[in-house]
Design an enzyme around this catalytic site. Structure first.
Site, PDB file in Angstrom:
ATOM      1  N   GLY A 159       5.224   2.638  -0.276  1.00 14.10           N
ATOM      2  CA  GLY A 159       5.460   1.382   0.432  1.00 14.10           C
ATOM      3  C   GLY A 159       5.832   0.246  -0.495  1.00 14.10           C
ATOM      4  N   ASP A 160       5.277   0.252  -1.697  1.00 11.75           N
ATOM      5  CA  ASP A 160       5.633  -0.752  -2.701  1.00 11.75           C
ATOM      6  C   ASP A 160       7.127  -0.681  -2.989  1.00 11.75           C
ATOM      7  OD1 ASP A 160       5.182  -2.684  -4.861  1.00 11.75           O
ATOM      8  OD2 ASP A 160       5.416  -0.979  -6.215  1.00 11.75           O
ATOM      9  N   ALA A 161       7.630   0.522  -3.161  1.00  8.41           N
ATOM     10  CA  ALA A 161       9.058   0.709  -3.451  1.00  8.41           C
ATOM     11  C   ALA A 161       9.920   0.354  -2.235  1.00  8.41           C
ATOM     12  CB  ALA A 161       9.318   2.151  -3.880  1.00  8.41           C
TER      13      ALA A 161
END
Length: 126
Positions: free
Chosen positions: A18-20
């Site tokens: 999700g960060d990416a």
């Protein structure tokens, strides 16, 4: 991926993706605004992807998440992780929850919903 398999993943694994996914959306939006030096783009991106900004983004989505999305967010927010020294613990946990949600939506193939939530954040973020 099948939703049942995604639900079995650890919240931190979902947050990893999700960060990416979140940062990719930020970078796409910045490039839509026009070409700029990479250093300038990076500084602008960091303003959206740091824990403090992602924590504010969660506030913008309050009341807009489905019950399932809220549960995924809470799983990520409540997971045990070690925040960096310079991050507020509450901000870091909310940011992890947001990243978990984006990773979940991405792996479930709910890209329209992922985009919809991101657009709300982008438009309302100061």
């Amino acid at each position: 991926m099948e939703k049942a398999a995604v639900k079995q993943m650890s919240p931190l694994a979902l947050a990893f993706l999700g960060d990416a996914a979140f940062e990719l959306r930020v970078r796409e939006k910045l490039l839509e605004q026009g070409n700029a030096p990479v250093q300038q783009l990076h500084r602008k991106a960091v303003r959206f992807v740091c824990a403090e900004a992602q924590s504010r983004a969660v506030e913008l989505l309050e009341g807009m998440l489905t019950e399932e999305e809220a549960q995924v967010f809470k799983r990520g927010r409540n997971t045990h992780s070690h925040p960096p020294k310079n991050a507020d613990v509450a901000d870091y946990r909310r940011a992890t929850g947001l990243e978990t949600l984006f990773g979940y939506l991405h792996l479930c193939g709910s890209l329209d919903r992922e985009r919809e939530l991101f657009e709300i954040i982008w438009e309302k973020m100061p």
